[in-house]
Design a protein around this motif. Structure first.
Motif, PDB file in Angstrom:
ATOM      1  N   HIS A 157       0.842  -1.190   0.000  1.00  0.00           N
ATOM      2  CA  HIS A 157       0.000   0.000   0.000  1.00  0.00           C
ATOM      3  C   HIS A 157       0.883   1.249   0.000  1.00  0.00           C
ATOM      4  O   HIS A 157       1.950   1.279   0.621  1.00  0.00           O
ATOM      5  CB  HIS A 157      -0.910   0.018   1.232  1.00  0.00           C
ATOM      6  N   THR A 167      -4.252  -6.187  -7.125  1.00  0.00           N
ATOM      7  CA  THR A 167      -4.526  -4.825  -6.689  1.00  0.00           C
ATOM      8  C   THR A 167      -5.783  -4.368  -7.397  1.00  0.00           C
ATOM      9  O   THR A 167      -5.830  -4.358  -8.635  1.00  0.00           O
ATOM     10  CB  THR A 167      -3.355  -3.883  -7.006  1.00  0.00           C
ATOM     11  N   GLY A 182      -7.025   0.587   1.879  1.00  0.00           N
ATOM     12  CA  GLY A 182      -6.136   1.670   2.247  1.00  0.00           C
ATOM     13  C   GLY A 182      -6.612   3.040   1.852  1.00  0.00           C
ATOM     14  O   GLY A 182      -7.554   3.209   1.075  1.00  0.00           O
ATOM     15  N   VAL A 190      -2.957   1.773   5.830  1.00  0.00           N
ATOM     16  CA  VAL A 190      -3.809   0.603   5.628  1.00  0.00           C
ATOM     17  C   VAL A 190      -4.924   0.655   6.671  1.00  0.00           C
ATOM     18  O   VAL A 190      -4.647   0.744   7.875  1.00  0.00           O
ATOM     19  CB  VAL A 190      -3.017  -0.703   5.750  1.00  0.00           C
TER      20      VAL A 190
END
Length: 490
Positions: free
Chosen positions: A382, A420, A402, A386
């Motif tokens: 991240h 992601t 995040g 987070v």
């Protein structure tokens, strides 16, 4: 030929599956219906709906959808020529339309940078797809309805699984927390506008409950899903039965500062833990129409952001003091302090296999053995704080959210990043697995709830693979940045 008919400037054309009818429309707002066999033409409706940029016939050819400049989708009965109804909710013109192959859903691409999906029979919008960063001009279903493809001005083609990669269409103020019921049929979302919203994941409907004049900061379900609790910025806890959330069954002032987190004890719907900015966590027994204090957990040097039961006897908390602490519930004794984070501990998660995850403002997730306090590994990736973490049932995947507006999925056993997920336009506050292998639901400060598929291989099944065969590596990376390059079909 029909070139003798004064159709004017045309923006859209569509043909029925059997090829017997053609429709065309454009700048002047008239919708022409052309019979191929007898070479006759007629006009549907009038020009009052503005210019038409998109047309689509239903699979059976009985209905025609029109994408209108006035931010609507019109649905017409082809036989009678009457406009039956309009689908609302868009904020700009419609440029693309597609019926699902079974005719049950209608999808629209819009200049407002989104695509929407409606249930045609119920005339209800069931999904909004908002990852494009510019107007969406084209949209099409795969033959089995499993994939919806959209293309836009942002130079991307995006592939969606309509049943999972969606955002809930209910407008809202920013959302600050969420919890999923044990049977995964209800999602409770805490709103900064003083409401709690319940999203039925099966029927895709919302119910809004007005709670307070203060922001709602935390929500939680009991282990059996029969109760749902909410905590607000005034320090008040309210509890409802999920079967009738219109009437609260318990309400009391638990803290003098905002409630930040809630958790029911496993197997016990009468005991609830609360966390607050007042540096404490507390255990309460639901009694009558209020809550009775059972234990106060003190020792944190700053506000407590998360509370979680590891089991019936043990509680863990995460705090602004950069620590997570493990407590014995019976007497409030601190058993262990986890101190390796460099900033606030925002999120906590515990797997059925006994692994504890702590999510921090320091951009990392740390995995622990809570029995010994030993750190197992650190997950990075991240680019901002987070905010939460959640395990799937087998403990083989961990999703995190995040302030970098992303949801990330990784393997907690190896620390390897799997996916992601991008698309949220605000900080993502929470995520949870709807099934052990996905999909995942996420809640963001952008006011949306989104469903994501984690099946990387499923993003490119055999049909999709054939559609993109031969794409070079540069284009592949731009269109599918999270999928390994594999353009050929085996």
């Amino acid at each position: 030929m029909y070139d003798e008919i004064g159709l004017g400037a045309l923006y859209a054309v569509a043909v029925t599956r059997d090829g017997r009818q053609v429709t065309a429309a454009g700048r002047d707002g008239r919708v022409w219906l052309l019979d191929v066999a007898n070479r006759q033409a007629r006009i549907l409706g009038t020009r009052e709906f503005g210019r038409i940029h998109a047309l689509a016939f239903s699979p059976d050819g009985r209905h025609l959808a029109t994408g209108e400049w006035l931010n609507r989708v019109g649905v017409w009965d082809v036989g009678s020529g009457e406009r039956e109804f309009a689908l609302e909710g868009l904020s700009d013109a419609v440029f693309g339309l597609a019926f699902s192959p079974d005719g049950k859903e209608l999808a629209a691409a819009s200049q407002d940078d989104s695509a929407s999906i409606w249930n045609v029979a119920e005339r209800r919008r069931i999904a909004v797809l908002t990852s494009h960063r510019g107007p969406v001009y084209s949209i099409v279903y795969s033959p089995d309805s499993a994939i919806l493809a959209t293309g836009g001005e942002d130079h991307t083609v995006r592939l969606w699984t309509p049943k999972t990669s969606v955002s809930a269409p209910e407008p809202s103020s920013p959302w600050s927390g969420a919890d999923l019921s044990p049977d995964r049929s209800l999602l409770a979302v805490a709103g900064r506008d003083g409401t709690m919203r319940l999203w039925n994941t099966r029927r895709r409907t919302w119910q809004t409950i007005r709670i307070s004049d203060h922001p709602v900061r935390a929500v939680a379900f009991s282990h059996d899903g029969t109760l749902v609790a909410a905590g607000d910025g005034h320090g008040t806890i309210t509890v409802w039965r999920t079967s009738d959330p219109r009437q609260a069954v318990n309400r009391w002032q638990a803290h003098l500062q905002p409630v930040t987190s809630l958790a029911f004890r496993p197997g016990d719907r009468q005991t609830i833990a609360t966390a607050s900015e007042d540096h404490t966590a507390m255990l309460w027994q639901l009694t009558g129409r209020t809550g009775m204090l059972q234990q106060r957990l003190t020792g944190h040097k700053d506000g407590v952001f998360r509370v979680l039961f590891l089991n019936k006897a043990t509680v863990v908390t995460g705090s602004l003091d950069n620590t997570a602490r493990i407590w014995r519930a019976s007497d409030g004794r601190e058993l262990r302090k986890l101190t390796e984070h460099e900033d606030t501990v925002f999120g906590l998660a515990f797997s059925k296999q006994g692994m504890l995850a702590t999510a921090s403002r320091d951009h990392t997730i740390k995995l622990w053995d809570p029995r010994t306090g030993r750190r197992l590994r650190t997950l990075a990736g991240h680019t901002g704080p987070v905010t939460s973490a959640a395990f799937n049932g087998p403990g083989t995947q961990l999703v995190s959210t995040g302030r970098d507006n992303t949801v990330r999925a990784g393997d907690p056993r190896t620390g390897r990043l799997l996916r992601t997920l991008t698309g949220h336009t605000g900080r993502v506050r929470a995520a949870a697995f709807l099934k052990d292998d996905g999909p995942v639901v996420s809640v963001s400060e952008d006011g949306t709830v989104r469903w994501w598929s984690l099946d990387v291989d499923g993003v490119l099944d055999d049909r999709t693979c054939k559609a993109v065969e031969g794409v070079d590596k540069a284009i592949w990376k731009r269109l599918l940045p999270d999928v390994p390059y594999a353009p050929g079909c085996s």
